[in-house]
Design a protein around this motif. Structure first.
Motif, short mmCIF file in Angstrom:
data_model
loop_
_atom_site.label_atom_id
_atom_site.label_comp_id
_atom_site.label_asym_id
_atom_site.label_seq_id
_atom_site.Cartn_x
_atom_site.Cartn_y
_atom_site.Cartn_z
N HIS A 25 0.83 -1.21 0.00
CA HIS A 25 0.00 0.00 0.00
C HIS A 25 0.87 1.25 0.00
O HIS A 25 0.51 2.27 -0.60
CB HIS A 25 -0.93 0.00 1.20
CG HIS A 25 -1.91 -1.13 1.17
ND1 HIS A 25 -2.67 -1.47 2.26
CD2 HIS A 25 -2.24 -2.01 0.20
CE1 HIS A 25 -3.44 -2.50 1.95
NE2 HIS A 25 -3.19 -2.86 0.70
N GLU A 26 2.01 1.18 0.66
CA GLU A 26 2.96 2.29 0.66
C GLU A 26 3.47 2.56 -0.76
O GLU A 26 3.53 3.70 -1.20
CB GLU A 26 4.13 1.95 1.58
CG GLU A 26 5.16 3.04 1.71
CD GLU A 26 6.25 2.69 2.70
OE1 GLU A 26 7.31 3.35 2.62
OE2 GLU A 26 6.07 1.80 3.54
N LYS A 27 3.78 1.49 -1.50
CA LYS A 27 4.25 1.63 -2.88
C LYS A 27 3.17 2.24 -3.77
O LYS A 27 3.44 3.12 -4.59
CB LYS A 27 4.67 0.28 -3.43
CG LYS A 27 5.92 -0.28 -2.81
CD LYS A 27 6.21 -1.66 -3.34
CE LYS A 27 7.32 -2.32 -2.55
NZ LYS A 27 7.51 -3.71 -2.97
N ILE A 28 1.95 1.77 -3.60
CA ILE A 28 0.84 2.29 -4.39
C ILE A 28 0.65 3.77 -4.11
O ILE A 28 0.46 4.57 -5.03
CB ILE A 28 -0.44 1.49 -4.12
CG1 ILE A 28 -0.30 0.08 -4.68
CG2 ILE A 28 -1.67 2.20 -4.68
CD1 ILE A 28 -1.37 -0.88 -4.22
N PHE A 29 0.72 4.16 -2.85
CA PHE A 29 0.58 5.57 -2.49
C PHE A 29 1.70 6.40 -3.09
O PHE A 29 1.47 7.49 -3.61
CB PHE A 29 0.53 5.74 -0.97
CG PHE A 29 0.30 7.16 -0.55
CD1 PHE A 29 -0.96 7.72 -0.64
CD2 PHE A 29 1.34 7.93 -0.07
CE1 PHE A 29 -1.19 9.04 -0.26
CE2 PHE A 29 1.13 9.24 0.32
CZ PHE A 29 -0.14 9.80 0.21
N ASP A 30 2.93 5.89 -3.03
CA ASP A 30 4.08 6.61 -3.61
C ASP A 30 3.86 6.85 -5.11
O ASP A 30 4.14 7.94 -5.61
CB ASP A 30 5.38 5.84 -3.40
CG ASP A 30 5.96 5.98 -2.01
OD1 ASP A 30 5.63 6.98 -1.33
OD2 ASP A 30 6.74 5.11 -1.61
N VAL A 31 3.38 5.84 -5.81
CA VAL A 31 3.11 5.99 -7.24
C VAL A 31 2.01 7.01 -7.48
O VAL A 31 2.11 7.86 -8.36
CB VAL A 31 2.76 4.62 -7.88
CG1 VAL A 31 2.22 4.80 -9.28
CG2 VAL A 31 3.97 3.71 -7.87
N ALA A 32 0.96 6.95 -6.67
CA ALA A 32 -0.15 7.89 -6.81
C ALA A 32 0.33 9.33 -6.60
O ALA A 32 -0.05 10.24 -7.35
CB ALA A 32 -1.27 7.55 -5.84
N VAL A 33 1.17 9.55 -5.60
CA VAL A 33 1.70 10.89 -5.33
C VAL A 33 2.58 11.35 -6.50
O VAL A 33 2.49 12.50 -6.93
CB VAL A 33 2.49 10.91 -4.01
CG1 VAL A 33 3.28 12.21 -3.85
CG2 VAL A 33 1.54 10.72 -2.84
#
Length: 55
Positions: A25-33
């Motif tokens: 979920h951290e990786k997904i958030f980083d990509v979204a940002v």
């Protein structure tokens, strides 16, 4: 955040990647940002297409 185009603007100042319990979920958030800051749309297709979301 992946379902509403306004959600990123609402949370980007108050949530950080390390706030998430699961590393995925951290990786997904980083990509979204990254997409959001680049002016790109943030949705399931654009986030899923980024190679960093799959590492």
């Amino acid at each position: 955040m992946l379902l509403s185009k306004d959600a990123m603007a609402d949370v980007i100042e108050s949530i950080r990647a390390d706030d998430f319990y699961k590393p995925a979920h951290e990786k997904i958030f980083d990509v979204a940002v990254k997409l959001y800051n680049g002016g790109d749309p943030v949705d399931a297709l654009t986030v899923g297409a980024e190679p960093a979301a799959h590492r």
